[in-house]
Motif scaffolding. Structure first.
Motif, PDB file in Angstrom:
ATOM      1  N   ALA A  52       0.852  -1.190   0.000  1.00  0.00           N
ATOM      2  CA  ALA A  52       0.000   0.000   0.000  1.00  0.00           C
ATOM      3  C   ALA A  52       0.887   1.239   0.000  1.00  0.00           C
ATOM      4  O   ALA A  52       1.834   1.319   0.775  1.00  0.00           O
ATOM      5  N   GLN A  53       0.557   2.201  -0.845  1.00  0.00           N
ATOM      6  CA  GLN A  53       1.387   3.404  -0.965  1.00  0.00           C
ATOM      7  C   GLN A  53       1.419   4.213   0.319  1.00  0.00           C
ATOM      8  O   GLN A  53       2.348   4.952   0.558  1.00  0.00           O
ATOM      9  N   PHE A  54       0.396   4.081   1.159  1.00  0.00           N
ATOM     10  CA  PHE A  54       0.351   4.853   2.396  1.00  0.00           C
ATOM     11  C   PHE A  54       1.067   4.164   3.546  1.00  0.00           C
ATOM     12  O   PHE A  54       1.115   4.695   4.648  1.00  0.00           O
ATOM     13  N   GLU A  55       1.636   2.982   3.308  1.00  0.00           N
ATOM     14  CA  GLU A  55       2.418   2.266   4.310  1.00  0.00           C
ATOM     15  C   GLU A  55       3.771   1.927   3.703  1.00  0.00           C
ATOM     16  O   GLU A  55       3.913   0.932   3.007  1.00  0.00           O
ATOM     17  N   ARG A  56       4.751   2.743   3.973  1.00  0.00           N
ATOM     18  CA  ARG A  56       6.065   2.519   3.381  1.00  0.00           C
ATOM     19  C   ARG A  56       7.140   2.237   4.421  1.00  0.00           C
ATOM     20  O   ARG A  56       8.256   1.906   4.074  1.00  0.00           O
ATOM     21  N   GLY A  57       6.800   2.397   5.681  1.00  0.00           N
ATOM     22  CA  GLY A  57       7.788   2.244   6.735  1.00  0.00           C
ATOM     23  C   GLY A  57       7.837   0.845   7.308  1.00  0.00           C
ATOM     24  O   GLY A  57       7.359  -0.113   6.721  1.00  0.00           O
ATOM     25  N   ARG A  58       8.419   0.773   8.487  1.00  0.00           N
ATOM     26  CA  ARG A  58       8.524  -0.503   9.207  1.00  0.00           C
ATOM     27  C   ARG A  58       7.868  -0.332  10.578  1.00  0.00           C
ATOM     28  O   ARG A  58       7.487   0.775  10.958  1.00  0.00           O
ATOM     29  N   CYS A  59       7.715  -1.417  11.280  1.00  0.00           N
ATOM     30  CA  CYS A  59       7.160  -1.396  12.638  1.00  0.00           C
ATOM     31  C   CYS A  59       5.749  -0.800  12.660  1.00  0.00           C
ATOM     32  O   CYS A  59       5.381  -0.063  13.582  1.00  0.00           O
ATOM     33  N   ILE A  60       4.962  -1.134  11.652  1.00  0.00           N
ATOM     34  CA  ILE A  60       3.604  -0.586  11.555  1.00  0.00           C
ATOM     35  C   ILE A  60       2.706  -1.260  12.589  1.00  0.00           C
ATOM     36  O   ILE A  60       2.694  -2.484  12.719  1.00  0.00           O
ATOM     37  N   GLU A  61       2.005  -0.419  13.323  1.00  0.00           N
ATOM     38  CA  GLU A  61       1.060  -0.916  14.318  1.00  0.00           C
ATOM     39  C   GLU A  61      -0.114   0.039  14.418  1.00  0.00           C
ATOM     40  O   GLU A  61      -0.021   1.199  14.036  1.00  0.00           O
ATOM     41  N   THR A  62      -1.222  -0.494  14.926  1.00  0.00           N
ATOM     42  CA  THR A  62      -2.428   0.301  15.108  1.00  0.00           C
ATOM     43  C   THR A  62      -3.004  -0.011  16.470  1.00  0.00           C
ATOM     44  O   THR A  62      -3.080  -1.174  16.867  1.00  0.00           O
ATOM     45  N   ASN A  63      -3.419   1.044  17.161  1.00  0.00           N
ATOM     46  CA  ASN A  63      -4.039   0.883  18.463  1.00  0.00           C
ATOM     47  C   ASN A  63      -5.472   1.405  18.389  1.00  0.00           C
ATOM     48  O   ASN A  63      -5.703   2.537  17.969  1.00  0.00           O
ATOM     49  N   PHE A  64      -6.415   0.561  18.778  1.00  0.00           N
ATOM     50  CA  PHE A  64      -7.832   0.905  18.783  1.00  0.00           C
ATOM     51  C   PHE A  64      -8.283   1.126  20.223  1.00  0.00           C
ATOM     52  O   PHE A  64      -8.025   0.283  21.079  1.00  0.00           O
ATOM     53  N   THR A  65      -8.969   2.244  20.472  1.00  0.00           N
ATOM     54  CA  THR A  65      -9.492   2.552  21.798  1.00  0.00           C
ATOM     55  C   THR A  65     -10.968   2.893  21.671  1.00  0.00           C
ATOM     56  O   THR A  65     -11.340   3.805  20.923  1.00  0.00           O
ATOM     57  N   LEU A  66     -11.805   2.166  22.391  1.00  0.00           N
ATOM     58  CA  LEU A  66     -13.244   2.384  22.337  1.00  0.00           C
ATOM     59  C   LEU A  66     -13.604   3.715  22.993  1.00  0.00           C
ATOM     60  O   LEU A  66     -13.105   4.054  24.064  1.00  0.00           O
ATOM     61  N   LYS A  67     -14.467   4.473  22.327  1.00  0.00           N
ATOM     62  CA  LYS A  67     -14.923   5.759  22.850  1.00  0.00           C
ATOM     63  C   LYS A  67     -16.338   5.611  23.403  1.00  0.00           C
ATOM     64  O   LYS A  67     -17.031   4.631  23.095  1.00  0.00           O
ATOM     65  N   LEU A  68     -16.755   6.553  24.220  1.00  0.00           N
ATOM     66  CA  LEU A  68     -18.069   6.477  24.865  1.00  0.00           C
ATOM     67  C   LEU A  68     -19.221   6.438  23.868  1.00  0.00           C
ATOM     68  O   LEU A  68     -20.273   5.862  24.140  1.00  0.00           O
ATOM     69  N   ASP A  69     -19.029   7.026  22.687  1.00  0.00           N
ATOM     70  CA  ASP A  69     -20.111   7.051  21.691  1.00  0.00           C
ATOM     71  C   ASP A  69     -20.194   5.777  20.848  1.00  0.00           C
ATOM     72  O   ASP A  69     -20.978   5.693  19.909  1.00  0.00           O
ATOM     73  N   GLY A  70     -19.370   4.768  21.177  1.00  0.00           N
ATOM     74  CA  GLY A  70     -19.410   3.496  20.449  1.00  0.00           C
ATOM     75  C   GLY A  70     -18.486   3.438  19.255  1.00  0.00           C
ATOM     76  O   GLY A  70     -18.360   2.397  18.620  1.00  0.00           O
ATOM     77  N   THR A  71     -17.840   4.551  18.919  1.00  0.00           N
ATOM     78  CA  THR A  71     -16.833   4.540  17.861  1.00  0.00           C
ATOM     79  C   THR A  71     -15.486   4.181  18.495  1.00  0.00           C
ATOM     80  O   THR A  71     -15.380   4.025  19.715  1.00  0.00           O
ATOM     81  N   ALA A  72     -14.472   4.058  17.670  1.00  0.00           N
ATOM     82  CA  ALA A  72     -13.139   3.755  18.185  1.00  0.00           C
ATOM     83  C   ALA A  72     -12.145   4.793  17.689  1.00  0.00           C
ATOM     84  O   ALA A  72     -12.176   5.189  16.514  1.00  0.00           O
ATOM     85  N   HIS A  73     -11.294   5.233  18.576  1.00  0.00           N
ATOM     86  CA  HIS A  73     -10.168   6.086  18.197  1.00  0.00           C
ATOM     87  C   HIS A  73      -9.105   5.156  17.620  1.00  0.00           C
ATOM     88  O   HIS A  73      -8.825   4.086  18.178  1.00  0.00           O
TER      89      HIS A  73
END
Length: 185
Positions: free
Chosen positions: A51-72
């Motif tokens: 993917a052109q938007f992922e060119r680096g290394r050590c890629i990670e994603t952290n999901f945090t649930l918000k009070l409105d039911g969406t996730a940061h």
């Protein structure tokens, strides 16, 4: 044919690193009884379609649930010796199928599909995203994620098999670079 060339000219900058496939997006099966709360937390990218938007290394994603039911959503990568981060929001787009998330990293862009095809919540997850371009062709992304920076080869092979069984071409899937991810960039 001329109209197709115009469409391709408009979208080629967007799909530079991706390979377009003819026809609309496949409709893969998603995780049954998906539990967004259990999916929250830190996920490391183990393998991906380039993917052109992922060119680096050590890629990670952290999901945090918000009070409105969406996730940061906080994604990061190390690129050219610098830690790069981007923040966004994930939403359940269809309450009847909560494994079909949408993610946006911009207030002006629409949500893009982020479908959880499979997860055990504790070790690995298979994620798929696809965008149709006038139903003439589609551009897709696929990721194998882990709760740790590596997964057994058998888990990766099984993930590729699940994608393939859902008509998702992962012949170009590559392993992500998860080495040298300590505090010293």
């Amino acid at each position: 044919m001329k109209a197709l060339l115009v469409v391709l000219a408009l979208f080629l900058p967007i799909i530079n690193a991706q390979v377009p496939h003819w026809g609309p997006c496949p409709e893969p099966a998603t995780q049954p009884a998906f539990n967004l709360k259990k999916f929250m937390g830190r996920w490391f990218e183990i393998a991906k379609l380039p993917a052109q938007f992922e060119r680096g290394r050590c890629i990670e994603t952290n999901f945090t649930l918000k009070l409105d039911g969406t996730a940061h959503v906080m994604s990061s990568e190390i690129l050219k010796g610098e830690l790069k981060t981007i923040e966004g929001t994930a939403v359940v787009e269809d309450k009847r199928n909560p494994a079909k998330l949408g993610i946006s990293f911009s207030y002006v862009l629409p949500y893009t599909p982020y479908w959880i095809l499979s997860t055990d919540y504790e070790n690995s997850a298979l994620v798929y995203s696809c965008t149709d371009v006038l139903r003439l062709f589609h551009v897709d992304f696929a990721w194998i994620l882990g709760r740790t920076r590596s997964l057994p080869a058998a888990t990766i092979d099984h993930g590729k098999e699940v994608f393939t069984n859902n008509n998702i071409d992962v012949s170009r899937m590559i392993l992500s670079r998860q080495q040298g991810c300590g505090k010293d960039l």
